[in-house]
Design a protein around this motif. Structure first.
Motif, PDB file in Angstrom:
ATOM      1  N   SER A  87      39.948  45.187  37.691  1.00  0.00           N
ATOM      2  CA  SER A  87      40.506  44.056  38.431  1.00  0.00           C
ATOM      3  C   SER A  87      39.939  42.716  37.981  1.00  0.00           C
ATOM      4  CB  SER A  87      40.266  44.240  39.936  1.00  0.00           C
ATOM      5  OG  SER A  87      38.872  44.310  40.210  1.00  0.00           O
ATOM      6  N   TYR A  88      38.814  42.748  37.270  1.00  0.00           N
ATOM      7  CA  TYR A  88      38.188  41.512  36.804  1.00  0.00           C
ATOM      8  C   TYR A  88      38.418  41.257  35.314  1.00  0.00           C
ATOM      9  CZ  TYR A  88      35.576  40.801  41.168  1.00  0.00           C
ATOM     10  OH  TYR A  88      35.225  40.566  42.471  1.00  0.00           O
ATOM     11  N   LEU A  89      39.070  42.190  34.623  1.00  0.00           N
ATOM     12  CA  LEU A  89      39.215  42.072  33.174  1.00  0.00           C
ATOM     13  C   LEU A  89      39.872  40.759  32.759  1.00  0.00           C
ATOM     14  CD1 LEU A  89      40.292  45.565  31.751  1.00  0.00           C
ATOM     15  CD2 LEU A  89      38.514  44.074  30.831  1.00  0.00           C
ATOM     16  N   LEU A  90      41.026  40.473  33.347  1.00  0.00           N
ATOM     17  CA  LEU A  90      41.774  39.291  32.936  1.00  0.00           C
ATOM     18  C   LEU A  90      41.065  38.015  33.383  1.00  0.00           C
ATOM     19  CD1 LEU A  90      44.254  38.794  31.286  1.00  0.00           C
ATOM     20  CD2 LEU A  90      45.610  38.725  33.372  1.00  0.00           C
ATOM     21  N   ILE A  91      40.490  38.035  34.578  1.00  0.00           N
ATOM     22  CA  ILE A  91      39.742  36.867  35.059  1.00  0.00           C
ATOM     23  C   ILE A  91      38.589  36.560  34.108  1.00  0.00           C
ATOM     24  CG2 ILE A  91      38.305  35.971  36.936  1.00  0.00           C
ATOM     25  CD1 ILE A  91      39.939  37.771  38.842  1.00  0.00           C
TER      26      ILE A  91
ATOM     27  N   LEU B 258      41.065  33.127  43.320  1.00  0.00           N
ATOM     28  CA  LEU B 258      40.014  33.885  42.640  1.00  0.00           C
ATOM     29  C   LEU B 258      39.199  34.668  43.665  1.00  0.00           C
ATOM     30  CD1 LEU B 258      38.911  31.122  40.127  1.00  0.00           C
ATOM     31  CD2 LEU B 258      39.958  33.322  39.523  1.00  0.00           C
ATOM     32  N   PRO B 259      38.750  35.891  43.345  1.00  0.00           N
ATOM     33  CA  PRO B 259      38.045  36.726  44.315  1.00  0.00           C
ATOM     34  C   PRO B 259      36.790  36.044  44.853  1.00  0.00           C
ATOM     35  CG  PRO B 259      38.677  38.019  42.392  1.00  0.00           C
ATOM     36  CD  PRO B 259      38.952  36.582  42.051  1.00  0.00           C
ATOM     37  N   ARG B 260      36.607  36.123  46.158  1.00  0.00           N
ATOM     38  CA  ARG B 260      35.468  35.487  46.804  1.00  0.00           C
ATOM     39  C   ARG B 260      34.118  35.980  46.270  1.00  0.00           C
ATOM     40  NH1 ARG B 260      34.422  32.639  51.544  1.00  0.00           N
ATOM     41  NH2 ARG B 260      32.245  32.843  52.194  1.00  0.00           N
TER      42      ARG B 260
END
Length: 447
Positions: free
Chosen positions: A405-409, A316-318
């Protein structure tokens, strides 16, 4: 319903009929109220009838309509309680089953993809499907080496149906949006459309599932069935028994709910860190609680269906962990700066840092305490706060942006929290974040 409807005109007509039916019932309800019946009684009847029509159509059409219904079902916990009752049963029906494809068509598909002598590869094969979902159905079988297996067969025409359904659903999103306060339905549909090609590719699914199976082999908490064989639109994996999470939600003890919630939270954060992949379809039908004769603390979580994943090579992105840590520490300015850097706040938007922090803190409450009790009432309160046009949180939320880039997360996290609230689980969310979410514990960034 014996087969996947493939003609676009037929599918479009069924979906297009939804607003007509809802409008007709609204007119009928007005007449009944004028006729003297209590408003709340009439409203309850209309809600029940609307739910029955909406999810009957979604379930029968399979394809994108049912895929959307399954995605929507995990947000059921956000519905106001007076609305949730009529919708709950209809929503949860979509989490486990759909009308099956006839045995003859299954046999034809297997002969085409495994060869005319496909039966010789199995000791036994059950024609009656064990499960049916949005783009395929699963049959129980015994492989030639004696292993119990699940044979997943894709519906003919599934790709065309997915795209046709999601296109039509985007045009009637205004009908569905009010079911879930604070949920913007159109981006959800757009994101599902973007994943169609990957969802249909069983080779990609097999690779993602095998990656998880290898990483979690002999893990004390998580189990993923290994891939046995894959050919075009057929995927064969080891069979997994266990109690579906939907059953735990319906009638599990509190101890079972808590264990399932703990493991679900662990998989949400540990999965990307350990595999570089995010399981992106977290509805209850894709999880099993694996019980044994030992203590509940040793029960495991079985995970199925890797048709949709997000590829996150570094986990997961920092910035997620960094911003959560700063928010809990009260660093409003630092949080706003990071949101700008990541694209959540566009350069032209001026926001008060303290207002942003006030918006975030109630949502991230599970990350603040050692154990958080996820409840439907908590999720409803958050949905109402963000979805009420009279609320400051509503106005601030409208000024935020969700980077692609955060849509699915974002969807997976919200969906998992929705399932935790359906479970009513006491879960150590914070501990899992400290163990697996980069930046949350405050450690130095890797070189």
């Amino acid at each position: 319903m014996s087969d996947l409807p493939r003609k676009a005109v037929t599918r479009t007509a069924r979906l297009a009929a939804l607003p007509l039916g809802i409008a007709g019932r609204a007119t009928l309800g007005l007449g009944r109220r004028i006729g003297g019946r209590p408003a709340d009684e009439v409203t309850a009847e209309l809600q029940q009838a609307t739910a029955d029509q909406l999810f009957k159509v979604l379930g029968e059409l399979k394809g994108g309509a049912m895929k959307f219904g399954q995605a929507l079902s995990v947000f059921e916990a956000a519905l106001p309680e007076e609305v949730a009752g009529p919708y709950r049963a209809a929503l949860t029906k979509l989490q486990e089953a759909a009308p099956p494809m006839p045995a003859g068509k299954v046999h034809a598909a297997l002969a085409e993809r495994l060869g005319p002598n496909w039966r010789k590869q199995f000791r036994s094969f059950e024609d009656r499907p064990a499960a049916a979902a949005s783009i395929g159905q699963v049959h129980r079988a015994v492989w030639h080496d004696g292993r119990k297996v699940a044979v997943k067969v894709q519906y003919p025409g599934a790709g065309e149906a997915l795209l046709a359904d999601l296109g039509q659903l985007s045009r009637v999103a205004w009908l569905i949006g009010p079911l879930i306060p604070g949920l913007d339905v159109k981006p959800l549909i757009s994101e599902l459309r973007a994943r169609v090609a990957e969802e249909l590719d069983y080779e990609l699914e097999a690779a993602a599932q095998q990656r998880h199976a290898e990483e979690f082999a002999d893990d004390p908490d998580i189990e993923v069935p290994r891939v046995v064989a894959q050919a075009d639109q057929v995927l064969i994996t080891e069979w997994m028994d266990g109690t579906p999470l939907s059953e735990v939600i319906a009638k599990g003890s509190q101890a079972e709910r808590d264990r399932a919630g703990q493991l679900l939270a662990r998989f949400l954060f540990a999965g990307p860190s350990r595999t570089g992949l995010l399981h992106a379809d977290p509805h209850p039908g894709n999880f099993r609680l694996l019980k044994d004769d030992g203590p509940i603390e040793r029960w495991r979580l079985g995970v199925l269906d890797f048709g949709t994943v997000d590829r996150l090579p570094g986990g997961l992105p920092r910035p997620i962990g960094d911003s959560l840590r700063m928010a809990l520490a009260g660093d409003a300015t630092g949080v706003l700066e990071m949101l700008r850097e990541e694209g959540f706040v566009k350069p032209s938007i001026a926001l008060d840092p303290d207002a942003v922090l006030d918006y975030l803190l109630p949502i991230i409450e599970p990350a603040e305490v050692e154990t958080f009790h996820f409840t439907r009432s908590w999720m409803r309160s958050q949905a109402a706060r963000i979805g009420d046009p009279r609320s400051p949180a509503y106005n601030l939320g409208k000024q935020l942006n969700l980077p692609p880039s955060y849509l699915l997360i974002h969807r997976v996290t919200l969906s998992t929290i929705g399932v935790l609230c359906q479970l009513g689980a006491n879960a150590p969310f914070r501990a899992e974040m400290l163990d697996w979410l980069p930046g949350f514990a405050g450690e130095a960034a890797p070189a």
